[in-house]
Design a protein around this motif. Structure first.
Motif, mmCIF file in Angstrom:
data_model
loop_
_atom_site.group_PDB
_atom_site.id
_atom_site.type_symbol
_atom_site.label_atom_id
_atom_site.label_comp_id
_atom_site.label_asym_id
_atom_site.label_seq_id
_atom_site.Cartn_x
_atom_site.Cartn_y
_atom_site.Cartn_z
ATOM 1 N N ALA A 31 -1.525 1.524 10.936
ATOM 2 C CA ALA A 31 -1.251 2.248 9.691
ATOM 3 C C ALA A 31 -2.475 3.027 9.216
ATOM 4 C CB ALA A 31 -0.813 1.264 8.607
ATOM 5 N N GLY A 32 -3.446 3.236 10.116
ATOM 6 C CA GLY A 32 -4.674 3.896 9.684
ATOM 7 C C GLY A 32 -5.380 3.072 8.630
ATOM 8 N N GLY A 33 -5.302 1.757 8.757
ATOM 9 C CA GLY A 33 -5.813 0.867 7.722
ATOM 10 C C GLY A 33 -7.319 0.691 7.751
ATOM 11 N N ARG A 34 -7.861 0.387 6.584
ATOM 12 C CA ARG A 34 -9.293 0.095 6.442
ATOM 13 C C ARG A 34 -9.435 -1.132 5.560
ATOM 14 N NH1 ARG A 34 -13.965 2.680 3.138
ATOM 15 N NH2 ARG A 34 -15.794 2.337 4.477
ATOM 16 N N LEU A 35 -10.320 -2.044 5.976
ATOM 17 C CA LEU A 35 -10.562 -3.275 5.227
ATOM 18 C C LEU A 35 -12.051 -3.398 4.967
ATOM 19 C CD1 LEU A 35 -9.780 -6.038 4.059
ATOM 20 C CD2 LEU A 35 -9.791 -6.952 6.393
ATOM 21 N N VAL A 36 -12.408 -3.532 3.689
ATOM 22 C CA VAL A 36 -13.811 -3.661 3.287
ATOM 23 C C VAL A 36 -13.962 -4.914 2.437
ATOM 24 C CG1 VAL A 36 -15.716 -2.621 1.997
ATOM 25 C CG2 VAL A 36 -14.188 -1.162 3.359
ATOM 26 N N ALA A 37 -14.955 -5.740 2.784
ATOM 27 C CA ALA A 37 -15.256 -6.949 2.013
ATOM 28 C C ALA A 37 -16.448 -6.686 1.106
ATOM 29 C CB ALA A 37 -15.549 -8.116 2.953
ATOM 30 N N ASP A 38 -16.247 -6.858 -0.208
ATOM 31 C CA ASP A 38 -17.349 -6.777 -1.172
ATOM 32 C C ASP A 38 -17.821 -8.198 -1.420
ATOM 33 O OD1 ASP A 38 -19.049 -6.550 -3.358
ATOM 34 O OD2 ASP A 38 -17.888 -4.914 -4.247
ATOM 35 N N LEU A 39 -18.979 -8.547 -0.877
ATOM 36 C CA LEU A 39 -19.475 -9.919 -0.934
ATOM 37 C C LEU A 39 -20.081 -10.266 -2.284
ATOM 38 C CD1 LEU A 39 -21.188 -10.282 2.579
ATOM 39 C CD2 LEU A 39 -18.784 -10.607 1.942
ATOM 40 N N GLY A 40 -20.389 -9.280 -3.092
ATOM 41 C CA GLY A 40 -21.107 -9.563 -4.327
ATOM 42 C C GLY A 40 -22.568 -9.820 -4.012
ATOM 43 N N PRO A 41 -23.453 -9.743 -5.007
ATOM 44 C CA PRO A 41 -24.898 -9.830 -4.736
ATOM 45 C C PRO A 41 -25.349 -11.159 -4.140
ATOM 46 C CG PRO A 41 -24.442 -9.873 -7.098
ATOM 47 C CD PRO A 41 -23.166 -9.503 -6.433
ATOM 48 N N THR A 42 -24.783 -12.286 -4.592
ATOM 49 C CA THR A 42 -25.259 -13.585 -4.104
ATOM 50 C C THR A 42 -24.879 -13.813 -2.643
ATOM 51 O OG1 THR A 42 -25.113 -14.538 -6.324
ATOM 52 C CG2 THR A 42 -25.193 -16.076 -4.470
ATOM 53 N N LEU A 43 -23.615 -13.639 -2.311
ATOM 54 C CA LEU A 43 -23.183 -13.887 -0.945
ATOM 55 C C LEU A 43 -23.761 -12.842 0.011
ATOM 56 C CD1 LEU A 43 -21.520 -15.763 0.821
ATOM 57 C CD2 LEU A 43 -19.525 -14.321 0.395
ATOM 58 N N TYR A 44 -23.924 -11.612 -0.461
ATOM 59 C CA TYR A 44 -24.530 -10.583 0.389
ATOM 60 C C TYR A 44 -25.973 -10.961 0.753
ATOM 61 C CZ TYR A 44 -26.052 -5.981 2.029
ATOM 62 O OH TYR A 44 -26.560 -4.940 2.789
ATOM 63 N N GLN A 45 -26.727 -11.467 -0.233
ATOM 64 C CA GLN A 45 -28.095 -11.905 0.049
ATOM 65 C C GLN A 45 -28.102 -13.083 1.028
ATOM 66 O OE1 GLN A 45 -31.153 -10.663 -0.709
ATOM 67 N NE2 GLN A 45 -29.964 -8.884 -1.429
ATOM 68 N N LEU A 58 0.825 -1.202 0.000
ATOM 69 C CA LEU A 58 0.000 0.000 0.000
ATOM 70 C C LEU A 58 0.864 1.259 0.000
ATOM 71 C CD1 LEU A 58 -2.665 -0.989 2.702
ATOM 72 C CD2 LEU A 58 -2.941 -1.064 0.215
ATOM 73 N N VAL A 59 0.294 2.334 -0.501
ATOM 74 C CA VAL A 59 0.888 3.664 -0.403
ATOM 75 C C VAL A 59 -0.002 4.480 0.536
ATOM 76 C CG1 VAL A 59 1.446 5.784 -1.637
ATOM 77 C CG2 VAL A 59 1.909 3.554 -2.684
ATOM 78 N N ALA A 60 0.614 5.118 1.522
ATOM 79 C CA ALA A 60 -0.161 5.902 2.488
ATOM 80 C C ALA A 60 -1.007 6.948 1.776
ATOM 81 C CB ALA A 60 0.775 6.571 3.490
ATOM 82 N N GLY A 61 -2.319 6.894 1.994
ATOM 83 C CA GLY A 61 -3.229 7.822 1.352
ATOM 84 C C GLY A 61 -3.486 7.531 -0.109
ATOM 85 N N GLY A 62 -2.990 6.396 -0.595
ATOM 86 C CA GLY A 62 -3.126 6.057 -2.007
ATOM 87 C C GLY A 62 -4.343 5.191 -2.301
ATOM 88 N N GLN A 63 -4.353 4.627 -3.495
ATOM 89 C CA GLN A 63 -5.482 3.823 -3.945
ATOM 90 C C GLN A 63 -5.572 2.499 -3.178
ATOM 91 O OE1 GLN A 63 -4.971 3.333 -8.185
ATOM 92 N NE2 GLN A 63 -6.032 5.238 -8.641
ATOM 93 N N ALA A 69 -4.667 2.394 3.534
ATOM 94 C CA ALA A 69 -3.965 2.852 4.729
ATOM 95 C C ALA A 69 -3.595 4.311 4.565
ATOM 96 C CB ALA A 69 -2.721 2.005 4.982
ATOM 97 N N THR A 70 -3.418 4.996 5.687
ATOM 98 C CA THR A 70 -3.103 6.422 5.656
ATOM 99 C C THR A 70 -1.735 6.755 6.233
ATOM 100 O OG1 THR A 70 -4.167 6.765 7.816
ATOM 101 C CG2 THR A 70 -5.544 7.039 5.841
ATOM 102 N N THR A 71 -1.114 5.803 6.939
ATOM 103 C CA THR A 71 0.111 6.093 7.676
ATOM 104 C C THR A 71 1.198 5.088 7.345
ATOM 105 O OG1 THR A 71 -1.235 6.939 9.503
ATOM 106 C CG2 THR A 71 1.091 6.464 9.980
ATOM 107 N N VAL A 72 2.390 5.583 7.072
ATOM 108 C CA VAL A 72 3.537 4.711 6.826
ATOM 109 C C VAL A 72 3.923 4.014 8.125
ATOM 110 C CG1 VAL A 72 5.958 4.624 6.136
ATOM 111 C CG2 VAL A 72 4.377 6.197 4.988
ATOM 112 N N THR A 73 4.203 2.745 8.043
ATOM 113 C CA THR A 73 4.655 2.001 9.210
ATOM 114 C C THR A 73 5.646 0.935 8.791
ATOM 115 O OG1 THR A 73 3.985 0.611 11.083
ATOM 116 C CG2 THR A 73 2.685 0.419 9.068
ATOM 117 N N LYS A 74 6.649 0.703 9.632
ATOM 118 C CA LYS A 74 7.625 -0.344 9.376
ATOM 119 C C LYS A 74 7.311 -1.615 10.166
ATOM 120 C CE LYS A 74 11.418 2.808 8.255
ATOM 121 N NZ LYS A 74 12.807 3.236 8.596
ATOM 122 N N GLU A 75 6.305 -1.544 11.025
ATOM 123 C CA GLU A 75 5.931 -2.717 11.810
ATOM 124 C C GLU A 75 5.258 -3.756 10.930
ATOM 125 O OE1 GLU A 75 4.414 -1.760 15.960
ATOM 126 O OE2 GLU A 75 3.913 0.072 14.873
#
Length: 364
Positions: A262-276, A225-230, A325-331
């Motif tokens: 790292a100010g990280g965010r994780l989102v799961a896109d289940l798709g229409p079938t698994l979401y239902q 990841l790049v901090a603040g990137g895509q 992620a938004t923050t650089v980390t070496k951990e």
């Protein structure tokens, strides 16, 4: 078959019977291996070992009088026992992917469209053998990253090699050409030999790997990841390898520093079938937030789950995971996504495998 001394192989975990092994005569074995060898002549295969070298022709030396046990580790603490209590099963240290023919320090994601190399470590002896040299075939397969992969329908062979394995460790190097995109895979290896047969095969690789030290499995993916990137998107599949419908869970856990370091965010896109299916199961889970459009945010990656997911018989559903992620980390940061559900041995909630995502965050 000659009498064997030393440790005995375990009985079948379901029937309690001793495994029955069918031995091929030298003539039949020669014919089968000749066909396989002819199909694989386009592969460049090499072995790196102080005691082993590639064979021009399959070994036809017959059955040994002493017990043989070549194995690969499922876990750093694994000594080859069948089964063992170590976990997770899907992070074998004896499988490594490198971009060059020189073995790298740590496994890397394969580079799409070019030749990569898979290094497999074979160990001799395991707890059921004496260290006698055994010649067999190491096979390498790939599959979509995810949980309970079914054998063989979910797996595509990358390559194989016939190799003698002496006492100690032998590293086999198998080229992997024209890696398809997006370059994220589960890998499985199988050691096949006449004197060291597998005890049984289950519908799902998680059970087979636990009860056969001839099988190893590695599902580890690097997320750069790049901090603040895509966002970086990773595929994942949830699978029911059994012949009846059942309910499963996806469990999220962390290794090392938390993702929020790292100010990280994780989102799961289940798709229409698994979401239902998740909606129909009562939106069961913890440490999560429904953000709409088939997406679930994993608010607490260290202790979150999506539960009560109904899967039909032999069904495989795809989802995707988005990391930012938004923050650089070496951990060191790692997130595990593991499928739990019924297995072919009758367990109601077994570890069916998953993927470890190693996250690194660099400056923009």
């Amino acid at each position: 078959m000659s009498a064997r001394t030393g440790p005995r192989r375990p009985r079948h975990p379901t029937t309690g019977r001793k495994p029955v092994t069918t031995r091929l005569t030298p003539r039949v074995r020669r014919s089968v291996l000749t066909l396989v060898t002819g199909a694989a002549t386009a592969l460049l295969l090499s072995v790196t070992s102080a005691t082993a070298a590639p064979l021009d022709q399959p070994d036809d030396s017959g059955i040994l009088a002493e017990p043989v046990d070549v194995y690969m580790k499922d876990h750093p603490s694994d000594s080859g026992m069948q089964p063992h209590s170590f976990g997770p099963l899907h992070e074998s240290p004896d499988i490594k992917v490198c971009p060059t023919a020189e073995e790298c320090a740590t496994s890397q994601n394969p580079i799409v469209g070019q030749r990569n190399y898979i290094f497999v470590t074979l160990r001799n002896p395991g707890p059921y053998g004496t260290g006698a040299t055994e010649t067999g075939r190491i096979e390498v397969y790939r599959s979509t990253p995810g949980g309970s992969a079914a054998w063989r329908s979910d797996w595509t062979q990358i390559g194989w090699m016939q190799v003698p394995v002496s006492a100690g460790s032998t590293t086999v190097t198998i080229p992997w050409d024209n890696v398809p995109g997006p370059g994220h895979f589960c890998l499985a290896t199988r050691w096949v030999s006449p004197n060291d047969p597998m005890t049984f095969e289950a519908p799902e690789i998680s059970v087979s790997a636990l009860h056969n030290n001839n099988i190893a499995w590695r599902n580890v993916d690097s997320v750069e990841l790049v901090a603040g990137g895509q966002a970086q998107i990773r595929p994942y599949s949830i699978r029911n390898a059994l012949t009846w419908a059942n309910r499963n869970s996806l469990v999220f856990s962390q290794v090392g520093a938390p993702l929020n370091t790292a100010g990280g965010r994780l989102v799961a896109d289940l798709g229409p079938t698994l979401y239902q299916r998740w909606l129909q199961g009562g939106k069961a889970g913890k440490g999560i937030r429904d953000v709409g459009r088939n997406q679930i945010e994993i608010v607490e990656p260290g202790q979150a789950s999506l539960d009560n997911l109904m899967l039909n018989a032999n069904e495989k559903l795809a989802l995707s995971l988005s990391f930012t992620a938004t923050t650089v980390t070496k951990e060191p940061i790692a997130v595990r996504v593991t499928q739990f559900g019924p297995n072919s041995l009758g367990a109601e909630r077994a570890d069916l495998g998953g993927v470890r995502y190693d996250v690194k965050v660099a400056a923009r």
